[in-house]
Write an enzyme that holds these catalytic residues in place. Structure first.
Site, PDB file in Angstrom:
ATOM      1  N   CYS A 123     -12.224   3.222 -29.393  1.00  0.00           N
ATOM      2  CA  CYS A 123     -13.352   3.835 -29.815  1.00  0.00           C
ATOM      3  C   CYS A 123     -14.144   4.105 -28.492  1.00  0.00           C
ATOM      4  O   CYS A 123     -15.075   3.709 -28.100  1.00  0.00           O
ATOM      5  CB  CYS A 123     -14.137   3.041 -30.678  1.00  0.00           C
ATOM      6  SG  CYS A 123     -13.330   2.494 -32.183  1.00  0.00           S
ATOM      7  N   GLU A 124     -13.650   4.935 -27.542  1.00  0.00           N
ATOM      8  CA  GLU A 124     -14.100   5.419 -26.229  1.00  0.00           C
ATOM      9  C   GLU A 124     -13.684   6.745 -25.951  1.00  0.00           C
ATOM     10  O   GLU A 124     -12.557   7.050 -26.053  1.00  0.00           O
ATOM     11  CB  GLU A 124     -13.710   4.467 -25.138  1.00  0.00           C
ATOM     12  CG  GLU A 124     -13.868   2.819 -25.360  1.00  0.00           C
ATOM     13  CD  GLU A 124     -14.826   2.343 -24.115  1.00  0.00           C
ATOM     14  OE1 GLU A 124     -15.366   2.917 -23.438  1.00  0.00           O
ATOM     15  OE2 GLU A 124     -15.196   1.054 -24.456  1.00  0.00           O
ATOM     16  N   GLY A 135       0.598  -1.166   0.028  1.00  0.00           N
ATOM     17  CA  GLY A 135      -0.211   0.095   0.009  1.00  0.00           C
ATOM     18  C   GLY A 135       0.797   1.387   0.120  1.00  0.00           C
ATOM     19  O   GLY A 135       0.327   2.293  -0.148  1.00  0.00           O
ATOM     20  N   GLU A 172       3.992  -7.013   1.855  1.00  0.00           N
ATOM     21  CA  GLU A 172       3.793  -6.883   0.647  1.00  0.00           C
ATOM     22  C   GLU A 172       3.813  -5.973  -0.183  1.00  0.00           C
ATOM     23  O   GLU A 172       2.739  -5.489  -0.922  1.00  0.00           O
ATOM     24  CB  GLU A 172       2.277  -7.710   0.590  1.00  0.00           C
ATOM     25  CG  GLU A 172       2.057  -8.900   1.263  1.00  0.00           C
ATOM     26  CD  GLU A 172       0.661  -9.211   1.565  1.00  0.00           C
ATOM     27  OE1 GLU A 172      -0.187  -8.515   1.157  1.00  0.00           O
ATOM     28  OE2 GLU A 172       0.362 -10.608   1.922  1.00  0.00           O
ATOM     29  N   PRO A 173       4.720  -5.227  -0.458  1.00  0.00           N
ATOM     30  CA  PRO A 173       4.942  -3.889  -1.491  1.00  0.00           C
ATOM     31  C   PRO A 173       5.019  -4.396  -2.777  1.00  0.00           C
ATOM     32  O   PRO A 173       5.381  -5.149  -3.258  1.00  0.00           O
ATOM     33  CB  PRO A 173       6.219  -3.349  -1.073  1.00  0.00           C
ATOM     34  CG  PRO A 173       7.056  -4.355  -0.514  1.00  0.00           C
ATOM     35  CD  PRO A 173       6.143  -5.493  -0.052  1.00  0.00           C
ATOM     36  N   ARG A 206      -5.129   3.123 -16.291  1.00  0.00           N
ATOM     37  CA  ARG A 206      -5.254   3.813 -14.835  1.00  0.00           C
ATOM     38  C   ARG A 206      -5.691   5.149 -15.010  1.00  0.00           C
ATOM     39  O   ARG A 206      -6.693   5.363 -14.142  1.00  0.00           O
ATOM     40  CB  ARG A 206      -3.682   3.931 -14.160  1.00  0.00           C
ATOM     41  CG  ARG A 206      -3.307   2.535 -14.053  1.00  0.00           C
ATOM     42  CD  ARG A 206      -2.073   2.506 -12.922  1.00  0.00           C
ATOM     43  NE  ARG A 206      -2.516   3.013 -11.617  1.00  0.00           N
ATOM     44  CZ  ARG A 206      -2.497   3.899 -11.016  1.00  0.00           C
ATOM     45  NH1 ARG A 206      -1.866   4.977 -11.699  1.00  0.00           N
ATOM     46  NH2 ARG A 206      -3.010   4.327  -9.805  1.00  0.00           N
TER      47      ARG A 206
HETATM   48  N1  LLP Z   1      -1.294  -7.221  -0.747  1.00  0.00           N
HETATM   49  C1  LLP Z   1      -2.556  -7.196  -1.028  1.00  0.00           C
HETATM   50  C2  LLP Z   1      -3.284  -8.280  -0.633  1.00  0.00           C
HETATM   51  C3  LLP Z   1      -3.143  -6.343  -1.960  1.00  0.00           C
HETATM   52  O1  LLP Z   1      -4.351  -6.560  -2.586  1.00  0.00           O
HETATM   53  C4  LLP Z   1      -2.426  -5.437  -2.773  1.00  0.00           C
HETATM   54  C5  LLP Z   1      -2.919  -4.638  -4.034  1.00  0.00           C
HETATM   55  C6  LLP Z   1      -1.012  -5.264  -2.407  1.00  0.00           C
HETATM   56  C7  LLP Z   1      -0.517  -6.174  -1.462  1.00  0.00           C
HETATM   57  C8  LLP Z   1       0.064  -4.453  -3.032  1.00  0.00           C
HETATM   58  O2  LLP Z   1      -0.402  -3.069  -2.963  1.00  0.00           O
HETATM   59  P1  LLP Z   1       0.599  -1.993  -3.207  1.00  0.00           P
HETATM   60  O3  LLP Z   1       1.867  -2.135  -2.708  1.00  0.00           O
HETATM   61  O4  LLP Z   1       0.795  -2.083  -4.771  1.00  0.00           O
HETATM   62  O5  LLP Z   1      -0.306  -0.534  -3.167  1.00  0.00           O
HETATM   63  N2  LLP Z   1      -4.761  -1.302  -9.806  1.00  0.00           N
HETATM   64  C9  LLP Z   1      -4.739  -0.500  -8.617  1.00  0.00           C
HETATM   65  C10 LLP Z   1      -4.151  -0.917  -7.413  1.00  0.00           C
HETATM   66  C11 LLP Z   1      -4.693  -2.202  -6.957  1.00  0.00           C
HETATM   67  C12 LLP Z   1      -4.110  -2.820  -5.695  1.00  0.00           C
HETATM   68  C13 LLP Z   1      -4.605  -4.039  -5.527  1.00  0.00           C
HETATM   69  N3  LLP Z   1      -4.139  -4.856  -4.193  1.00  0.00           N
HETATM   70  C14 LLP Z   1      -3.913   0.761  -9.144  1.00  0.00           C
HETATM   71  O6  LLP Z   1      -3.633   0.787 -10.487  1.00  0.00           O
HETATM   72  O7  LLP Z   1      -3.807   1.819  -8.518  1.00  0.00           O
END
Ligand code: LLP
Length: 418
Positions: free
Chosen positions: A342-343, A239, A273-274, A312
């Site tokens: 086409c959007e 996150g 979990e980055p 995104r």
């Molecule tokens: N762990 C879990 C359980 C998750 O669901 C996610 C992301 C992460 C770790 C990694 O999160 P991060 O460190 O990347 O923020 N498609 C969206 C982001 C969706 C994130 C989904 N889960 C975007 O493009 O902003």
């Protein structure tokens, strides 16, 4: 920071000119910097070295084999969310004991594969899922480790589509139910309840939501200890936000400074979990100008990449910096930078002051390494673009551009139409 920079007017990735890659592979394409990738991973590792956490890269952010291999070689584990990701993780030789598996909807087949491959932990998101895992473990005569993904019910102050830690979201198990489950562990002889997991959302730039969630989970761990429930792992999810425009996210070190005292006190093995933090700014999307269109009301720079390649901006209203691959003195005017799809939602930027490029000029959509290629599609029968990785002064295509045969693979005409 990252390794995309101008040198004598040309955009470079490490020591390779972006335009030289375009000449070789065509456009559009994704481009990753190996050095940036490793740097970002190392930043987290170093900031948290006192507790030596297991850093599981969230491969949903970018599952390119070269990307995950580069990180696994540096000592990363992987956070997976599907049977497909599991297979890719194992394919590159990831130690299964460095794989954690979240997802609200694991199928029986996926559960079976993951148990048989010997992953470290299932992050379980509901009671019925727990039952399904227990049944499968029993059938396979195994005892497997599980962490409950708890829903701490905290706001993450990010886009509503990427907030996951409130009870309005489908993720995780509320605290009361989690406690009940953990107290009834005897009902699950094939499960070893080993940890707790939280993940409250993505692109979180301030420390408050993380701290709130971590404090909540630690309080919960205390109540569990009163019930004589001892755990082994605390997985604090991903996150961490990055800079797309003018955000001022915490650095890995800031983040570590604020949460380490709390994490240490738990005495548990910490998992992280980055995703975006590691790969977001390590990748760009390179596209080429097709036309500059002026309808008398508005200008549109039409490029050969589209929303099917990078969704995104339209899906989350995400802002990505866009740079010409060759610095130009061309006058900047207000325009939309759009694709050929086409959007009306097919755009990379709206009302952006940008130089009026000419046909054939290249542009780079920055910070596209996370949730870029992985969210691309074949909409409008467009082949997925190649992925290229640079290391020092060399580049290699790590995934080929899709060709027509790829686009109709598996399709056939029913006999009555032949
Ligand atoms: N762990 C879990 C359980 C998750 O669901 C996610 C992301 C992460 C770790 C990694 O999160 P991060 O460190 O990347 O923020 N498609 C969206 C982001 C969706 C994130 C989904 N889960 C975007 O493009 O902003």
């Amino acid at each position: 920071m990252h390794d995309f920079h101008y040198k004598k007017g040309d955009l470079y990735c490490e020591s390779v000119k972006v335009s030289a890659i375009a000449q070789k592979v065509g456009t559009p394409f994704y481009l990753y910097s190996y050095k940036t990738l490793v740097d970002h991973f190392t930043k987290i590792k170093t900031a948290f070295q006192k507790i030596n956490p297991l850093i599981c890269f969230a491969m949903k952010a970018n599952d390119n084999l070269a990307v995950i291999k580069a990180l696994v070689n540096q000592g990363a584990g992987l956070d997976i969310v599907s049977g497909g990701e599991l297979k890719k993780a194992l394919y590159i030789g990831t130690d299964p004991q460095m794989i954690v598996y979240a997802s609200v909807g694991k199928s029986d087949e996926e559960i079976k594969e993951a148990i048989l491959s010997g992953i470290l932990l299932f992050n379980v998101e509901s009671l019925p899922e727990l039952d399904a895992i227990h049944q499968m473990a029993k059938k396979l005569r195994k005892k497997i480790k599980v962490a409950l993904r708890i829903n701490p019910d905290v706001e993450a102050a990010t886009h509503q589509f990427i907030t996951t830690g409130t009870l309005k979201n489908k993720f995780g198990i509320d605290l009361q139910t989690s406690r009940k489950i953990l107290k009834s562990f005897q009902k699950y002889p094939h499960i070893k309840f080993s940890g707790l997991h939280i993940h409250i959302g993505s692109q979180i730039t301030s420390k408050a939501p993380f701290l709130n969630a971590i404090k909540k989970v630690i309080e919960f761990i205390h109540t569990l200890r009163q019930d004589n429930i001892e755990l082994e792992y605390l997985d604090i999810g991903g996150g961490l936000g990055i800079i797309y425009k003018d955000e001022t996210p915490q650095t890995a070190q800031d983040f570590a400074n604020s949460v380490l005292p709390y994490l240490k006190k738990t005495g548990l093995k910490i998992i992280m979990e980055p995703g975006r933090f590691i790969v977001g700014n390590a990748g760009i999307f390179v596209t080429k100008t097709l036309y500059l269109k002026d309808n008398g009301f508005k200008k549109f720079l039409i490029v050969d990449g589209g929303m099917n390649d990078l969704i995104r901006p339209t899906l989350y209203g995400a802002w990505h910096d866009i740079l010409p691959a060759k610095e130009t003195k061309a006058k900047k005017v207000k325009m939309d930078i759009v694709g050929p799809i086409c959007e009306s939602g097919d755009f990379f930027a709206k009302d952006r002051m940008f130089p009026q490029l000419n046909k054939g000029d290249l542009l780079a959509v920055m910070s596209a390494g996370a949730y870029g290629y992985v969210m691309s599609s074949n909409y409008n029968v467009r082949g997925r673009v190649p992925e290229v990785m640079v290391k020092d002064n060399k580049f290699e295509v790590t995934k080929k551009r899709e060709v027509f045969e790829d686009l109709i693979r598996g399709e056939s005409l029913p006999t009555f139409l032949k």
